[in-house]
Design an enzyme around this catalytic site. Sequence first.
Site, mmCIF file in Angstrom:
data_model
loop_
_atom_site.group_PDB
_atom_site.id
_atom_site.type_symbol
_atom_site.label_atom_id
_atom_site.label_comp_id
_atom_site.label_asym_id
_atom_site.label_seq_id
_atom_site.Cartn_x
_atom_site.Cartn_y
_atom_site.Cartn_z
ATOM 1 N N SER A 528 -10.343 -36.391 -11.685
ATOM 2 C CA SER A 528 -9.100 -36.930 -12.366
ATOM 3 C C SER A 528 -8.414 -35.652 -13.136
ATOM 4 C CB SER A 528 -9.091 -38.262 -12.874
ATOM 5 O OG SER A 528 -7.536 -38.701 -12.868
ATOM 6 N N HIS A 641 -9.381 -43.189 -5.315
ATOM 7 C CA HIS A 641 -9.681 -42.460 -6.819
ATOM 8 C C HIS A 641 -10.686 -43.096 -7.335
ATOM 9 C CE1 HIS A 641 -7.896 -39.599 -9.421
ATOM 10 N NE2 HIS A 641 -7.978 -40.693 -10.652
#
Length: 675
Positions: A528, A641
């Site tokens: 991320s 994610h």
Amino acid sequence: MNRKIVLFVIPFVLTVLTAAAQSAARKPVGSDFFTQVKRIANLNISDGNIFFTVSQADREKNSYSTALYQLVDNRPVKIAKDVSDYFFQDGGIIFRERRESARDSRSAELEEPPSTAFLKLDSGYGEADEWLKLPFLAAQIEWIEKDVFFYTSSYHRNPDKSRNWHIYDELPFWSNGRGDVSGRRTHLYFYHKGESRLLSDTLASVSSLRLSPDKKTLVYTLKPAWYGKQPEGNVLVTLDVASLEKKEWNLFDRASYGNIIFLNSDEIVLTVNRSLEHDRIENAAIYRLHLRTGQPTLINDGARYAVGNSIGSDVGGGGRPEITFDDKGIRFVTTDVDYAPLVHLAWNGAVTPLSKGRISIGEYQPYRDGFLAIGLEEQQGAEIYFIDKKGNAAPLTAINRPVFDEYDIVKPVEIKYTGNTGRELNGYVLPPAHYEKGRKYPAILDIHGGPRTAYGTVFFHEMQYWASEGYAVFFTNPAGSSGRGSAFSDIRGKVGETDYDDLIAFTDAVLAQTDFIDADRLGVTGGSYGGLMTNWIIGQTDRFKAAASQRGISSWLSFSNTSDIGYSFTYTYWGTDIWKNGQRLWDASPLKYADRVKTPTLFIHSEQDYRCWLVEGLQMYSALQYFGVPSRIVVFENENHELSRSGKPQNRIKRLEEIKGWFDRYLKEDVSTEK
């Protein structure tokens, strides 16, 4: 920039040698070690009895199971399977019936007629019987009686179950982990003995329900009706239960209201983030609000202490901790540099620690003359602790300890260094398992996500796996991280600058303060925000000989218009958009510098990652291929994610093995580095 580096080589080496001798007979931590770790959450107390849930990955079934437990004589006893949330009512334990439904991976619409069923366990904990079945899908529920309650339910303006196309007419149009959200709203309903009444506008969205102790007032947050671009921030609303009349509280301009707790039937404590109003990055403040007079009182501005545990872990350590209170103030978990203690905030603003040591608390409950807490401590898995009135934490369970005690778990050693602003910062090094004096080892810099999260000294599986494979692993919390207050977290307009300087200064300090890391065999990885910084680093320096970029950003231009949070996140960290200052965003994009990259780089991404969409990984990978840089991309189907934390077990294992294989290829002396 001149950086002060303090030498601590001798004590560091002695610490490492001692640890290596003690661990020689234990098992190495493998890529599937997390499947043996149990995640403890949903801690509750009823009539002095302690309840909680335990979740665990199953490698063979490629799924997770969750069960309800009771702590009996400090021994966990399973009382029901397939329980994730529960409450106490009518003399029993009530929980939702889990239903395996076919779902479209993007729209997440149920195929079968919607309904919500609750089961009840009576004393004795035999078979659960149906307690209540509702002909609709209910999310959050605030109960007045069994057949009288408020609830929220998701609604889509234009449901299309043909599965042949997707129609978007709003922003955001998708959401990580939720799929398509264009046209989706969460409505508030009042259920009264078989009849449901809609209480919110069909274009508005409701969350965070709280019912007063006397059950006369409902408080919730509201995103007012919109069509097109979703408004930022929300509104605080109170509802009179008897009349169902609503009142919106305009306490601040463009605020985001978060945690809500009733002190009594007339007063609440709530967190309020005023970043939008102040146009900067900051922690939420804590206010006390009297619902009759309407007067808010500031208790803490959040400048130093934020509410919540931001310490990262890939094995879990409890869920979201609530705010509780006593007659002198409130209690909450906060992030303090690199651990998460429980603190007391007095009404006059004074902060006092309630827990001692390095325990990072995930959840807690007041219990007897102290607290029960689910926490992570040192290099162990989650356990339930009792924290006494002096703040001492003692484990009540050994749910994970027997497993951890069988394995060669490396202890982190602290490294201190001077950051970009001249402030003393710290980080940690995990030495390679079975470290041998005089030998040089490859090392991996691991960068956390966020950036408003933090690494602590708690167990992190991926780092321990790499250490078991002969790597040193080093990690820190650079500028932008949580744990040191709002000013430290605010790197608006400085992403890739102050944080980059801190990461490089830390790398220099690690090399200066250890004698076993080969400076010519350094790798870098992160997910991320950590993926963004990995992409940035390889375009700024060649000192890292291999990289693994995970679910990162390569271009602020594309990210701002494809991510589920792109337009708001980009403004938060740059104070602009691509139309006002596109050149600044391009200058800060790793993709701009791809023609400089020489570092062999692996990219890890997921097809349904709508936070950092697949295009971010593909752009950087394509550029490196174009310029002849050794590169590889691994794309996981039906993952988002959260792959590294809650993805399917087999995919999590594959991810770790891909990263390890890539670093082996380019950092190990005895492995070829040919393309």
